[in-house]
Design an enzyme around this catalytic site. Structure first.
Site, PDB file in Angstrom:
ATOM      1  N   PRO A  90       0.817  -1.226   0.000  1.00  0.00           N
ATOM      2  CA  PRO A  90       0.000   0.000   0.000  1.00  0.00           C
ATOM      3  C   PRO A  90       0.852   1.278   0.000  1.00  0.00           C
ATOM      4  O   PRO A  90       0.341   2.355  -0.324  1.00  0.00           O
ATOM      5  CB  PRO A  90      -0.836  -0.111   1.280  1.00  0.00           C
ATOM      6  CG  PRO A  90      -0.209  -1.179   2.101  1.00  0.00           C
ATOM      7  CD  PRO A  90       0.580  -2.061   1.183  1.00  0.00           C
ATOM      8  N   GLU A 117       1.374  -7.685   9.108  1.00  0.00           N
ATOM      9  CA  GLU A 117       1.608  -6.235   9.218  1.00  0.00           C
ATOM     10  C   GLU A 117       2.560  -5.705   8.160  1.00  0.00           C
ATOM     11  O   GLU A 117       2.631  -4.508   7.935  1.00  0.00           O
ATOM     12  CB  GLU A 117       2.170  -5.904  10.607  1.00  0.00           C
ATOM     13  CG  GLU A 117       1.178  -6.113  11.731  1.00  0.00           C
ATOM     14  CD  GLU A 117      -0.100  -5.303  11.543  1.00  0.00           C
ATOM     15  OE1 GLU A 117       0.005  -4.090  11.341  1.00  0.00           O
ATOM     16  OE2 GLU A 117      -1.175  -5.910  11.576  1.00  0.00           O
ATOM     17  N   ARG A 154      -4.980  -8.655 -20.265  1.00  0.00           N
ATOM     18  CA  ARG A 154      -5.939  -8.315 -21.319  1.00  0.00           C
ATOM     19  C   ARG A 154      -5.314  -7.436 -22.399  1.00  0.00           C
ATOM     20  O   ARG A 154      -5.849  -7.318 -23.499  1.00  0.00           O
ATOM     21  CB  ARG A 154      -7.219  -7.671 -20.745  1.00  0.00           C
ATOM     22  CG  ARG A 154      -7.018  -6.311 -20.157  1.00  0.00           C
ATOM     23  CD  ARG A 154      -8.291  -5.795 -19.508  1.00  0.00           C
ATOM     24  NE  ARG A 154      -9.304  -5.361 -20.472  1.00  0.00           N
ATOM     25  CZ  ARG A 154      -9.249  -4.216 -21.150  1.00  0.00           C
ATOM     26  NH1 ARG A 154      -8.234  -3.390 -20.991  1.00  0.00           N
ATOM     27  NH2 ARG A 154     -10.207  -3.901 -21.997  1.00  0.00           N
ATOM     28  N   ASP A 169     -10.260   1.978 -24.597  1.00  0.00           N
ATOM     29  CA  ASP A 169     -10.598   1.876 -23.175  1.00  0.00           C
ATOM     30  C   ASP A 169     -10.547   3.225 -22.489  1.00  0.00           C
ATOM     31  O   ASP A 169      -9.704   4.052 -22.829  1.00  0.00           O
ATOM     32  CB  ASP A 169      -9.529   1.048 -22.430  1.00  0.00           C
ATOM     33  CG  ASP A 169      -9.666  -0.423 -22.660  1.00  0.00           C
ATOM     34  OD1 ASP A 169     -10.732  -0.850 -23.093  1.00  0.00           O
ATOM     35  OD2 ASP A 169      -8.678  -1.130 -22.383  1.00  0.00           O
TER      36      ASP A 169
HETATM   37  N1  ADE Z   1      -1.494  -4.927   0.431  1.00  0.00           N
HETATM   38  C1  ADE Z   1      -2.351  -4.397   1.321  1.00  0.00           C
HETATM   39  N2  ADE Z   1      -2.948  -3.318   0.827  1.00  0.00           N
HETATM   40  C2  ADE Z   1      -2.478  -3.153  -0.437  1.00  0.00           C
HETATM   41  C3  ADE Z   1      -2.709  -2.202  -1.457  1.00  0.00           C
HETATM   42  N3  ADE Z   1      -3.559  -1.193  -1.304  1.00  0.00           N
HETATM   43  N4  ADE Z   1      -2.037  -2.345  -2.608  1.00  0.00           N
HETATM   44  C4  ADE Z   1      -1.156  -3.349  -2.775  1.00  0.00           C
HETATM   45  N5  ADE Z   1      -0.892  -4.276  -1.838  1.00  0.00           N
HETATM   46  C5  ADE Z   1      -1.549  -4.184  -0.678  1.00  0.00           C
END
Ligand code: ADE
Length: 251
Positions: A90, A117, A154, A169
């Site tokens: 993330p 975590e 794709r 697209d």
């Molecule tokens: N793992 C947990 N959240 C994530 C996200 N938003 N993007 C990629 N991997 C993740």
């Protein structure tokens, strides 16, 4: 193209890999997808893959050794390929269509999916890219990897039935896609725009271009900031500002 997914939950990929365009691309031999469960490289009788953080703190971290060994097993199997190793995180660079296009041109993609975590920092030394699906936290990287695989596969030549459909697209042209209609010409009082039934292809193209721009202007004005507008597009935008549009009411 080859894809390896390094994950503790390989079965999660059954659905997305087993249906529709991705499944057909696999059947056609356009892509080969391997799932590597790094639990098999876990330590001890219980094949442990996580541990508590040095310095204390809540939660468990993925240990470096099982993931390094999983990567070594891929390297041993596929010595020759040039690999792009993508860590699902993330805190990574937000995924977008340009990245999907970039990934679709690679010979071998390896997706590393975390859980818990987070990771031991040394895992980052294995990767070429750290990518996020968006600004929210998932329970693991698997869903993010599935989305990235789907969006990339794709785009492989001949993965889509209609070759031109990837080019029109939403996002690939820098504009959202224009509205589409099929039969019947009128449904519950809602009519298909006359121009689409006129047979005049120049007019139809112009209408589609204008509607794409309109949709983008109302829904995603941020996308227009990155775009050099033509005189015609600037003119249309002044018209949108005074027109009453259905697009406005949704956003
Ligand atoms: N793992 C947990 N959240 C994530 C996200 N938003 N993007 C990629 N991997 C993740």
């Amino acid at each position: 193209m080859k894809i390896d997914v390094v994950t503790l939950f390989p079965e999660m990929f059954d659905g997305p890999l087993g249906h529709s365009i991705v499944s057909r691309a696999i059947d056609k031999g356009l892509v080969e997808v391997n799932r590597v469960n790094f639990r098999q490289f876990g330590k001890g009788k219980h094949q442990v893959v996580d541990d508590t953080p040095y310095g204390g703190g809540a939660g468990m971290l993925l240990k470096p050794d099982p993931l390094f060994e999983a990567m070594e097993s891929i390297e041993t199997r596929e010595r020759e390929t040039k690999k792009r190793v993508i860590l699902m995180d993330p805190a990574g660079k937000p995924f977008n269509q340009a990245m999907a296009e970039d990934f679709s041109k690679e010979e071998h993609l390896v997706f590393l999916c975390g859980h818990y975590e987070g990771y031991d920092e040394r895992i980052r030394s294995l990767v070429t890219d750290e990518v996020s699906l968006g600004d929210y936290v998932l329970t693991g990287g698997e869903l993010a990897a599935m989305v990235m695989i789907d969006a990339s596969v794709r785009l492989l030549p001949s993965a889509l039935g209609n070759a031109s459909s990837a080019e029109t697209d939403s996002h690939s042209s820098g504009l959202l896609e224009h509205p589409h209609y099929t039969r019947p010409a009128e449904y519950k009082g809602m009519k298909v725009p006359d121009v689409l039934m006129s047979g005049n292809h120049a007019k139809i193209d112009e209408w589609r271009h204008r509607e794409s721009l309109k949709r983008t202007f109302f829904r995603r004005p941020d996308m227009l900031e990155k775009r050099e507008l033509t005189q015609q597009e600037k003119q249309w935008i002044t018209e949108f500002e005074t027109e009453n549009s259905d697009e406005e009411s949704l956003f």
